[in-house]
Design a protein around this motif. Structure first.
Motif, PDB file in Angstrom:
ATOM      1  N   LEU A 123       4.129 -19.236  79.135  1.00 38.30           N
ATOM      2  CA  LEU A 123       2.818 -18.875  78.580  1.00 38.30           C
ATOM      3  C   LEU A 123       2.639 -17.361  78.683  1.00 38.30           C
ATOM      4  O   LEU A 123       3.261 -16.705  79.531  1.00 38.30           O
ATOM      5  N   PRO A 124       1.777 -16.792  77.819  1.00 40.01           N
ATOM      6  CA  PRO A 124       1.616 -15.340  77.808  1.00 40.01           C
ATOM      7  C   PRO A 124       1.189 -14.802  79.185  1.00 40.01           C
ATOM      8  O   PRO A 124       0.316 -15.365  79.842  1.00 40.01           O
ATOM      9  N   ALA A 125       1.818 -13.702  79.593  1.00 32.72           N
ATOM     10  CA  ALA A 125       1.564 -13.141  80.925  1.00 32.72           C
ATOM     11  C   ALA A 125       0.119 -12.669  81.079  1.00 32.72           C
ATOM     12  O   ALA A 125      -0.382 -12.557  82.202  1.00 32.72           O
ATOM     13  N   GLU A 126      -0.563 -12.416  79.968  1.00 36.03           N
ATOM     14  CA  GLU A 126      -1.925 -11.876  80.084  1.00 36.03           C
ATOM     15  C   GLU A 126      -2.996 -12.973  80.200  1.00 36.03           C
ATOM     16  O   GLU A 126      -4.186 -12.678  80.255  1.00 36.03           O
ATOM     17  N   CYS A 127      -2.584 -14.232  80.261  1.00 43.96           N
ATOM     18  CA  CYS A 127      -3.563 -15.319  80.404  1.00 43.96           C
ATOM     19  C   CYS A 127      -4.378 -15.135  81.683  1.00 43.96           C
ATOM     20  O   CYS A 127      -3.869 -14.662  82.693  1.00 43.96           O
ATOM     21  N   GLY A 128      -5.637 -15.571  81.624  1.00 45.94           N
ATOM     22  CA  GLY A 128      -6.437 -15.671  82.836  1.00 45.94           C
ATOM     23  C   GLY A 128      -6.374 -17.110  83.319  1.00 45.94           C
ATOM     24  O   GLY A 128      -6.054 -18.018  82.550  1.00 45.94           O
ATOM     25  N   ALA A 129      -6.691 -17.338  84.594  1.00 46.79           N
ATOM     26  CA  ALA A 129      -6.643 -18.715  85.087  1.00 46.79           C
ATOM     27  C   ALA A 129      -7.497 -18.883  86.326  1.00 46.79           C
ATOM     28  O   ALA A 129      -7.647 -17.966  87.131  1.00 46.79           O
ATOM     29  N   GLY A 130      -8.019 -20.100  86.463  1.00 47.23           N
ATOM     30  CA  GLY A 130      -8.743 -20.460  87.667  1.00 47.23           C
ATOM     31  C   GLY A 130      -7.988 -21.561  88.392  1.00 47.23           C
ATOM     32  O   GLY A 130      -7.446 -22.465  87.747  1.00 47.23           O
TER      33      GLY A 130
END
Ligand SMILES: *Cc1c(COP(=O)(O)O)cnc(C)c1O
Length: 462
Positions: A123-130
């Protein structure tokens, strides 16, 4: 404290050793004995050693041996050694994982765990996640980000003004959407039933040829890993159709997302990286303790906008990721540490080996049961097997006998109108020998159920 923790470790090791041989389901006598806990809170304190002793003596025997090698009831894995010890240590640290500045060690590891997960899943490295409690909470979290983005795009401030009077958002799901996704839709105000349902094929996959024409703000929910069959929606195809109309694509990949790390299974989730948000679990195929899930969003700013709060007493950490900006909870445990520990101990190859092994073991169950004359109801593409032992009453009786036998544990389901036993293989601890001994038990109890139904000598179903 020292002797208490040493005693805890000794009791925990004994428990884990016993899961190798004990019956998988809780003993009925142990469940009955739980009534000893039905008493009012006593007026004064009790020594921690006594509390520990009560737990180990009376609750441990009344547990399901989910952390053992022969629990196939749900797709929930066990707990890897490194993940379990990380869980103990993290609980000991008692970090409230909200602000990097305040809890730097665990906040830092959460950032690394996220980087590794994105890399593993492609997945794209710039994704945000909780880091959430599970996939249910990950759905709520990711869908709140989708809601923010879609409504901001049409000039509506949903965090400020809510959904009353907002432009409508269309939600597309399949007939086989997991009930927790529908629940999440209800929680965030889209409604469990106010959805467009796309029909599915015989394996529960969304039929791309029946995809509706859509316009306006829309969320399309696809699934990687049907909870009964393990089948995955045609993600690439549906994502392209959805994106043609500017829709947001959300993937329910509670366990199926991890097909990505298995070279022979990755084709099932082709196109995954083109979606806009993903919900998955740590506590299923990653084999970390509950509660552990991930809400991953391509546009991390949309997630932050939906989840972050500000307060004078919570000054943000400049330039670093504050974990609390991405989850529903403010105070929470540092569950990312367990994911970090699991991945650190396994490496890429270790995780791949677990997923490939579990898929191979599922196929072995299917072959063995089919060879014994029982019917496999699904294409075994991942880690799920559905088996019928005959008519619904015989199948249910076979399941009951297997659960009582205790060699392993499987549950029941109804798949497209047919009663079935459901086998989910997702534990790091399951060896090929565990599969063989479990298969023998399934075949034996299956034949017993058949014989009982035809009056073949043995006592009928109780
Ligand atoms: C288990 C599961 C969920 C729910 O996840 P929780 O972690 O139990 O909240 C959602 N979707 C699918 C496909 C699942 O298998």
């Amino acid at each position: 404290m020292q002797s208490l923790l040493a005693e805890t470790a000794a009791r925990a090791s004994r428990y884990l050793a016993e899961t190798q041989t004990r019956r998988v389901a809780a003993a009925p006598e142990a469940v009955a004995a739980l009534s000893r806990f039905d008493q009012p809170l006593q007026p004064g304190p009790v020594a921690p050693e006594v509390v520990l002793e009560e737990l180990d003596t009376f609750v441990a025997p009344a547990t399901m041996a989910i952390s053992g090698p022969r629990f196939f009831g749900f797709v929930i894995g066990g707990a890897l050694p490194a993940a379990l010890s990380a869980s103990w240590l993290t609980s000991t640290w008692d970090q409230n994982n909200v602000l990097y500045n305040v809890t730097p060690g665990t906040s830092h590891l959460e950032t690394i765990a996220l980087r590794w997960v994105l890399d593993l899943l492609g997945l794209p490295a710039e994704c945000g996640a909780g880091f959430t409690t599970g996939t249910t909470a990950a759905h709520v979290t990711a869908l709140a980000a989708a809601r923010h983005q879609l409504l901001t795009d049409v000039g509506w401030d949903v965090e400020g003004d809510g959904l009353f009077g907002a432009p409508p958002v269309t939600v597309v799901v399949s007939e086989e959407t997991h009930p927790t996704l529908r629940k999440a839709l209800g929680v965030i105000g889209f409604g469990r039933n106010r959805v467009v349902r796309v029909p599915v094929d015989g394996q529960g996959r969304m039929r791309a040829d029946r995809f509706p024409s859509i316009s306006g703000p829309t969320i399309v929910c696809v699934q990687a890993g049907n909870v009964n069959t393990g089948a995955c929606d045609p993600i690439a195809e549906v994502t392209d159709l959805a994106h043609d109309s500017g829709a947001w694509v959300h993937v329910d990949g509670a366990f199926g997302l991890w097909a990505r790390v298995a070279p022979t299974r990755a084709y099932l989730v082709d196109g995954l990286e083109r979606a806009d948000s993903w919900a998955t679990d740590g506590h299923k195929w990653l084999n970390v303790p509950y509660d552990s899930g991930l809400a991953i969003v391509r546009n991390g700013e949309a997630l932050r906008a939906a989840m972050a709060i500000t307060a004078e007493y919570l000054p943000p950490t400049s330039g670093l990721r504050d974990p609390g900006d991405f989850t529903i909870e403010l105070s929470r445990r540092a569950r990312g540490v367990e994911i970090w520990a699991a991945l650190r101990s396994l490496g890429r190859s270790g995780l791949t080996e677990i997923v490939e092994r579990n898929c191979r073991q599922a196929r072995r169950f299917a072959e063995g049961l089919a060879a014994a004359g029982f019917e496999i109801l699904n294409e075994v593409v991942l880690n799920q097997v559905l088996v019928s032992f005959g008519d619904p009453a015989v199948t249910r009786d076979a399941i009951r006998r297997l659960q009582l036998d205790g060699t392993c544990w499987c549950g029941e389901t109804v798949w497209q109108g047919r009663a079935a036993m459901r086998i989910s293989v997702s534990s790091w601890a399951t060896t090929d020998a565990d599969v063989e001994v479990s298969l023998d038990a399934m075949i034996r109890t299956g034949h017993e159920a058949r014989a009982a139904a035809t009056g073949g000598g043995e006592a009928g179903p109780a």
